[in-house]
Design a protein around this motif. Structure first.
Motif, PDB file in Angstrom:
ATOM      1  N   ASP A  45       0.652  -0.998   0.273  1.00 27.74           N
ATOM      2  CA  ASP A  45      -0.086  -0.104   0.346  1.00 27.74           C
ATOM      3  C   ASP A  45       0.764   0.996  -0.108  1.00 27.74           C
ATOM      4  N   LEU A  46       2.303   1.379   0.632  1.00 30.19           N
ATOM      5  CA  LEU A  46       2.993   2.825   0.612  1.00 30.19           C
ATOM      6  C   LEU A  46       3.392   2.059  -0.777  1.00 30.19           C
ATOM      7  N   VAL A  47       4.182   1.457  -1.160  1.00 27.73           N
ATOM      8  CA  VAL A  47       4.697   1.170  -2.533  1.00 27.73           C
ATOM      9  C   VAL A  47       3.967   1.737  -3.721  1.00 27.73           C
ATOM     10  N   LYS A  48       2.379   1.699  -3.767  1.00 32.28           N
ATOM     11  CA  LYS A  48       2.189   2.613  -4.405  1.00 32.28           C
ATOM     12  C   LYS A  48       2.051   3.928  -4.720  1.00 32.28           C
ATOM     13  N   THR A  49       2.108   4.362  -3.692  1.00 32.98           N
ATOM     14  CA  THR A  49       1.925   6.377  -3.287  1.00 32.98           C
ATOM     15  C   THR A  49       3.532   6.445  -3.234  1.00 32.98           C
ATOM     16  N   LEU A  50       4.469   5.963  -3.663  1.00 36.20           N
ATOM     17  CA  LEU A  50       5.755   5.912  -4.137  1.00 36.20           C
ATOM     18  C   LEU A  50       6.225   7.153  -5.675  1.00 36.20           C
ATOM     19  N   ARG A  51       6.570   7.778  -5.625  1.00 37.38           N
ATOM     20  CA  ARG A  51       7.048   8.445  -6.792  1.00 37.38           C
ATOM     21  C   ARG A  51       8.568   8.692  -6.363  1.00 37.38           C
ATOM     22  N   VAL A  52       9.713   7.951  -7.418  1.00 36.84           N
ATOM     23  CA  VAL A  52      11.267   8.841  -7.470  1.00 36.84           C
ATOM     24  C   VAL A  52      11.007   9.517  -8.540  1.00 36.84           C
ATOM     25  N   ASP A  53      11.327  10.759  -7.976  1.00 37.23           N
ATOM     26  CA  ASP A  53      11.211  11.881  -8.826  1.00 37.23           C
ATOM     27  C   ASP A  53      13.115  12.257  -8.973  1.00 37.23           C
ATOM     28  N   ARG A  54      14.341  11.646  -8.736  1.00 33.12           N
ATOM     29  CA  ARG A  54      15.759  11.522  -8.724  1.00 33.12           C
ATOM     30  C   ARG A  54      16.416  10.381  -9.502  1.00 33.12           C
ATOM     31  N   ARG A  55      17.232  10.353 -10.273  1.00 33.59           N
ATOM     32  CA  ARG A  55      18.016   9.197 -10.535  1.00 33.59           C
ATOM     33  C   ARG A  55      18.860   8.066  -9.938  1.00 33.59           C
ATOM     34  N   LEU A  56      18.443   7.604  -9.360  1.00 35.51           N
ATOM     35  CA  LEU A  56      19.000   6.775  -8.125  1.00 35.51           C
ATOM     36  C   LEU A  56      20.174   5.837  -8.835  1.00 35.51           C
ATOM     37  N   GLY A  57      21.253   5.348  -8.203  1.00 36.70           N
ATOM     38  CA  GLY A  57      21.660   4.357  -8.209  1.00 36.70           C
ATOM     39  C   GLY A  57      21.638   2.334  -7.915  1.00 36.70           C
ATOM     40  N   ARG A  58      21.879   1.711  -8.513  1.00 38.10           N
ATOM     41  CA  ARG A  58      21.365   0.284  -7.678  1.00 38.10           C
ATOM     42  C   ARG A  58      22.067   0.244  -6.282  1.00 38.10           C
ATOM     43  N   GLY A  59      21.203  -0.648  -5.503  1.00 39.77           N
ATOM     44  CA  GLY A  59      21.344  -0.476  -3.925  1.00 39.77           C
ATOM     45  C   GLY A  59      21.328   1.186  -3.074  1.00 39.77           C
ATOM     46  N   GLU A  60      20.546   2.062  -3.687  1.00 41.26           N
ATOM     47  CA  GLU A  60      20.583   3.236  -2.972  1.00 41.26           C
ATOM     48  C   GLU A  60      18.655   2.843  -2.091  1.00 41.26           C
ATOM     49  N   ILE A  61      19.353   3.828  -0.908  1.00 45.31           N
ATOM     50  CA  ILE A  61      17.966   3.733  -0.647  1.00 45.31           C
ATOM     51  C   ILE A  61      16.848   4.593  -0.576  1.00 45.31           C
ATOM     52  N   ILE A  62      15.484   3.980  -1.104  1.00 45.29           N
ATOM     53  CA  ILE A  62      13.910   4.959  -2.053  1.00 45.29           C
ATOM     54  C   ILE A  62      14.136   5.073   0.048  1.00 45.29           C
ATOM     55  N   VAL A  63      13.226   4.008   0.855  1.00 45.37           N
ATOM     56  CA  VAL A  63      12.539   4.543   1.974  1.00 45.37           C
ATOM     57  C   VAL A  63      12.746   3.615   2.938  1.00 45.37           C
ATOM     58  N   LYS A  64      14.295   4.360   3.890  1.00 48.35           N
ATOM     59  CA  LYS A  64      14.986   4.217   5.127  1.00 48.35           C
ATOM     60  C   LYS A  64      13.769   3.790   5.868  1.00 48.35           C
ATOM     61  N   ASN A  65      14.037   2.522   6.772  1.00 50.64           N
ATOM     62  CA  ASN A  65      13.311   2.293   7.558  1.00 50.64           C
ATOM     63  C   ASN A  65      11.683   2.454   8.051  1.00 50.64           C
ATOM     64  N   VAL A  66      11.674   1.699   6.635  1.00 49.37           N
ATOM     65  CA  VAL A  66       9.836   1.477   6.095  1.00 49.37           C
ATOM     66  C   VAL A  66       9.387   0.169   7.288  1.00 49.37           C
ATOM     67  N   LEU A  67       8.102   1.300   7.308  1.00 51.69           N
ATOM     68  CA  LEU A  67       7.473   0.767   8.420  1.00 51.69           C
ATOM     69  C   LEU A  67       7.595   0.630   9.670  1.00 51.69           C
ATOM     70  N   GLY A  68       9.263   1.370  10.008  1.00 49.65           N
ATOM     71  CA  GLY A  68       9.429   0.870  11.255  1.00 49.65           C
ATOM     72  C   GLY A  68       9.734   0.127  11.488  1.00 49.65           C
ATOM     73  N   THR A  69      10.406  -0.923  10.682  1.00 46.47           N
ATOM     74  CA  THR A  69      10.792  -2.627  10.100  1.00 46.47           C
ATOM     75  C   THR A  69      12.465  -2.437  10.674  1.00 46.47           C
ATOM     76  N   GLY A  70      13.112  -1.105  10.763  1.00 45.17           N
ATOM     77  CA  GLY A  70      14.459  -1.471  10.128  1.00 45.17           C
ATOM     78  C   GLY A  70      14.936  -1.797   8.970  1.00 45.17           C
ATOM     79  N   VAL A  71      14.161  -2.052   8.154  1.00 40.13           N
ATOM     80  CA  VAL A  71      14.793  -2.454   6.955  1.00 40.13           C
ATOM     81  C   VAL A  71      14.781  -1.185   6.171  1.00 40.13           C
TER      82      VAL A  71
END
Length: 112
Positions: free
Chosen positions: A76-102
């Motif tokens: 449900d969270l992923v559906k709301t996201l939109r990446v607006d800068r060019r990222l490299g492999r392994g870069e963080i899109i969302v830090k500590n997603v849902l408070g899981t530490g992941v």
């Protein structure tokens, strides 16, 4: 209860016989079975929308396993996201997603 292990390529068929786990060929198999009984977790692979016409979606995954009962909440969270800068492999899109530490990380390089 019978489970097929997904921790390694052996795909051991394991059982819980009276509280004793049998059928595993490595320690990871036993831990997988124990975790499945107490708190099953999975790595989630998906895509995130971007603002770029040449790459409208970006493949991504969780940096580690998250509890299975949080996967739909993550999607449900992923559906709301939109990446607006060019990222490299392994870069963080969302830090500590849902408070899981992941973290939710990119699995592709957008500059290629």
């Amino acid at each position: 209860m019978e489970l097929v292990c997904i921790a390694c390529p052996n795909s051991c068929k394991m059982n819980n016989d009276g509280g004793v786990i049998t059928g595993f060929k490595c320690p990871r198999g036993k831990k997988f079975f124990e975790d499945e009984l107490t708190c099953p977790k999975r790595t989630v692979c998906t895509t995130v929308a971007t603002s770029f016409a040449d790459m409208p979606v970006l493949p991504c995954r969780t940096s580690a396993d998250i509890p299975k009962d949080r996967i739909f909440e993550l999607m449900d969270l992923v559906k709301t996201l939109r990446v607006d800068r060019r990222l490299g492999r392994g870069e963080i899109i969302v830090k500590n997603v849902l408070g899981t530490g992941v973290d939710l990380i990119s699995t592709a390089d957008m500059s290629e």
